[in-house]
Design a protein around this motif. Sequence first.
Motif, PDB file in Angstrom:
ATOM      1  N   ALA A  17      -7.554  -6.291  35.727  1.00 15.45           N
ATOM      2  CA  ALA A  17      -7.535  -5.952  34.299  1.00 15.45           C
ATOM      3  C   ALA A  17      -8.949  -5.663  33.798  1.00 15.45           C
ATOM      4  O   ALA A  17      -9.163  -4.735  33.010  1.00 15.45           O
ATOM      5  N   GLN A  18      -9.923  -6.438  34.261  1.00  9.02           N
ATOM      6  CA  GLN A  18     -11.306  -6.206  33.850  1.00  9.02           C
ATOM      7  C   GLN A  18     -11.820  -4.866  34.389  1.00  9.02           C
ATOM      8  O   GLN A  18     -12.511  -4.131  33.682  1.00  9.02           O
ATOM      9  N   LEU A  19     -11.472  -4.548  35.628  1.00 15.59           N
ATOM     10  CA  LEU A  19     -11.865  -3.248  36.191  1.00 15.59           C
ATOM     11  C   LEU A  19     -11.229  -2.101  35.408  1.00 15.59           C
ATOM     12  O   LEU A  19     -11.878  -1.092  35.119  1.00 15.59           O
ATOM     13  N   GLU A  20      -9.950  -2.269  35.068  1.00 22.65           N
ATOM     14  CA  GLU A  20      -9.248  -1.239  34.286  1.00 22.65           C
ATOM     15  C   GLU A  20      -9.891  -1.097  32.909  1.00 22.65           C
ATOM     16  O   GLU A  20     -10.072   0.009  32.400  1.00 22.65           O
ATOM     17  N   LYS A  21     -10.246  -2.222  32.316  1.00 18.88           N
ATOM     18  CA  LYS A  21     -10.905  -2.198  31.005  1.00 18.88           C
ATOM     19  C   LYS A  21     -12.227  -1.438  31.089  1.00 18.88           C
ATOM     20  O   LYS A  21     -12.534  -0.600  30.227  1.00 18.88           O
ATOM     21  N   GLU A  22     -13.014  -1.697  32.112  1.00 24.71           N
ATOM     22  CA  GLU A  22     -14.289  -0.995  32.293  1.00 24.71           C
ATOM     23  C   GLU A  22     -14.077   0.490  32.517  1.00 24.71           C
ATOM     24  O   GLU A  22     -14.804   1.317  31.962  1.00 24.71           O
ATOM     25  N   ARG A  23     -13.060   0.839  33.306  1.00 19.12           N
ATOM     26  CA  ARG A  23     -12.761   2.246  33.559  1.00 19.12           C
ATOM     27  C   ARG A  23     -12.370   2.948  32.255  1.00 19.12           C
ATOM     28  O   ARG A  23     -12.843   4.045  31.947  1.00 19.12           O
ATOM     29  N   LEU A  24     -11.506   2.287  31.488  1.00 17.22           N
ATOM     30  CA  LEU A  24     -11.064   2.869  30.220  1.00 17.22           C
ATOM     31  C   LEU A  24     -12.235   2.999  29.232  1.00 17.22           C
ATOM     32  O   LEU A  24     -12.322   3.978  28.500  1.00 17.22           O
ATOM     33  N   LYS A  25     -13.130   2.021  29.230  1.00 24.09           N
ATOM     34  CA  LYS A  25     -14.284   2.088  28.338  1.00 24.09           C
ATOM     35  C   LYS A  25     -15.184   3.263  28.713  1.00 24.09           C
ATOM     36  O   LYS A  25     -15.640   4.003  27.844  1.00 24.09           O
ATOM     37  N   LYS A  26     -15.417   3.457  30.009  1.00 23.66           N
ATOM     38  CA  LYS A  26     -16.234   4.590  30.453  1.00 23.66           C
ATOM     39  C   LYS A  26     -15.572   5.907  30.060  1.00 23.66           C
ATOM     40  O   LYS A  26     -16.236   6.836  29.586  1.00 23.66           O
ATOM     41  N   GLU A  27     -14.270   5.995  30.271  1.00 26.41           N
ATOM     42  CA  GLU A  27     -13.527   7.212  29.919  1.00 26.41           C
ATOM     43  C   GLU A  27     -13.611   7.471  28.417  1.00 26.41           C
ATOM     44  O   GLU A  27     -13.837   8.599  27.976  1.00 26.41           O
ATOM     45  N   TYR A  28     -13.442   6.415  27.630  1.00 21.63           N
ATOM     46  CA  TYR A  28     -13.540   6.540  26.175  1.00 21.63           C
ATOM     47  C   TYR A  28     -14.935   7.008  25.765  1.00 21.63           C
ATOM     48  O   TYR A  28     -15.075   7.913  24.926  1.00 21.63           O
ATOM     49  N   ASP A  29     -15.969   6.402  26.348  1.00 20.09           N
ATOM     50  CA  ASP A  29     -17.343   6.780  26.017  1.00 20.09           C
ATOM     51  C   ASP A  29     -17.621   8.242  26.372  1.00 20.09           C
ATOM     52  O   ASP A  29     -18.290   8.957  25.616  1.00 20.09           O
ATOM     53  N   GLN A  30     -17.084   8.698  27.503  1.00 20.09           N
ATOM     54  CA  GLN A  30     -17.268  10.098  27.899  1.00 20.09           C
ATOM     55  C   GLN A  30     -16.573  11.032  26.922  1.00 20.09           C
ATOM     56  O   GLN A  30     -17.133  12.050  26.505  1.00 20.09           O
ATOM     57  N   LYS A  31     -15.343  10.682  26.550  1.00 16.46           N
ATOM     58  CA  LYS A  31     -14.609  11.524  25.604  1.00 16.46           C
ATOM     59  C   LYS A  31     -15.295  11.526  24.247  1.00 16.46           C
ATOM     60  O   LYS A  31     -15.404  12.579  23.599  1.00 16.46           O
ATOM     61  N   LEU A  32     -15.765  10.366  23.819  1.00 17.85           N
ATOM     62  CA  LEU A  32     -16.457  10.281  22.533  1.00 17.85           C
ATOM     63  C   LEU A  32     -17.730  11.115  22.555  1.00 17.85           C
ATOM     64  O   LEU A  32     -18.042  11.822  21.594  1.00 17.85           O
ATOM     65  N   SER A  33     -18.448  11.065  23.655  1.00 17.86           N
ATOM     66  CA  SER A  33     -19.656  11.866  23.799  1.00 17.86           C
ATOM     67  C   SER A  33     -19.319  13.356  23.715  1.00 17.86           C
ATOM     68  O   SER A  33     -20.014  14.128  23.047  1.00 17.86           O
ATOM     69  N   GLY A  34     -18.249  13.769  24.370  1.00 13.23           N
ATOM     70  CA  GLY A  34     -17.820  15.166  24.321  1.00 13.23           C
ATOM     71  C   GLY A  34     -17.444  15.593  22.913  1.00 13.23           C
ATOM     72  O   GLY A  34     -17.808  16.688  22.458  1.00 13.23           O
ATOM     73  N   VAL A  35     -16.732  14.728  22.212  1.00 14.86           N
ATOM     74  CA  VAL A  35     -16.333  15.039  20.840  1.00 14.86           C
ATOM     75  C   VAL A  35     -17.570  15.140  19.943  1.00 14.86           C
ATOM     76  O   VAL A  35     -17.664  16.034  19.102  1.00 14.86           O
ATOM     77  N   ASN A  36     -18.523  14.240  20.140  1.00 18.42           N
ATOM     78  CA  ASN A  36     -19.755  14.284  19.331  1.00 18.42           C
ATOM     79  C   ASN A  36     -20.547  15.556  19.589  1.00 18.42           C
ATOM     80  O   ASN A  36     -21.099  16.148  18.661  1.00 18.42           O
ATOM     81  N   LYS A  37     -20.594  15.990  20.854  1.00 21.03           N
ATOM     82  CA  LYS A  37     -21.295  17.245  21.169  1.00 21.03           C
ATOM     83  C   LYS A  37     -20.602  18.424  20.500  1.00 21.03           C
ATOM     84  O   LYS A  37     -21.251  19.308  19.937  1.00 21.03           O
ATOM     85  N   GLU A  38     -19.282  18.442  20.561  1.00 22.44           N
ATOM     86  CA  GLU A  38     -18.512  19.522  19.933  1.00 22.44           C
ATOM     87  C   GLU A  38     -18.714  19.504  18.420  1.00 22.44           C
ATOM     88  O   GLU A  38     -18.881  20.551  17.791  1.00 22.44           O
ATOM     89  N   LEU A  39     -18.720  18.321  17.842  1.00 14.13           N
ATOM     90  CA  LEU A  39     -18.931  18.190  16.405  1.00 14.13           C
ATOM     91  C   LEU A  39     -20.313  18.706  16.011  1.00 14.13           C
ATOM     92  O   LEU A  39     -20.463  19.424  15.021  1.00 14.13           O
ATOM     93  N   GLU A  40     -21.311  18.389  16.801  1.00 17.70           N
ATOM     94  CA  GLU A  40     -22.671  18.858  16.526  1.00 17.70           C
ATOM     95  C   GLU A  40     -22.738  20.388  16.624  1.00 17.70           C
ATOM     96  O   GLU A  40     -23.376  21.047  15.794  1.00 17.70           O
ATOM     97  N   ARG A  41     -22.063  20.953  17.625  1.00 18.18           N
ATOM     98  CA  ARG A  41     -22.038  22.407  17.772  1.00 18.18           C
ATOM     99  C   ARG A  41     -21.354  23.060  16.565  1.00 18.18           C
ATOM    100  O   ARG A  41     -21.823  24.076  16.031  1.00 18.18           O
TER     101      ARG A  41
END
Length: 87
Positions: A18-42
């Motif tokens: 569960a902790q590994l899954e949580k870390e994986r999901l957090k990384k995925e969320y952070d990547q998606k959030l970063s992508g959305v922020n880049k798109e928003l800035e553009r």
Amino acid sequence: MKTPPESFLLFKEELRKAQLEKERLKKEYDQKLSGVNKELERLKEQIQAQQEMLRTTLDYASNLEVKLDQIKSDVIISQSQKNKSVY
């Protein structure tokens, strides 16, 4: 020392998964959030560029209007002077 019960070992393994899954999901969320922020800035940059183009266009149209009014005034003055010189 006693060996921990099997249920405890299973629970510990599930907790680790569960902790590994949580870390994986957090990384995925952070990547998606970063992508959305880049798109928003553009998109913000595009909006600013469009606003600047609109400002430039309005300034240009305003200057043309002033020049047109000046030309109209010049034509009226020219016609009135022409009419005065004919009579």
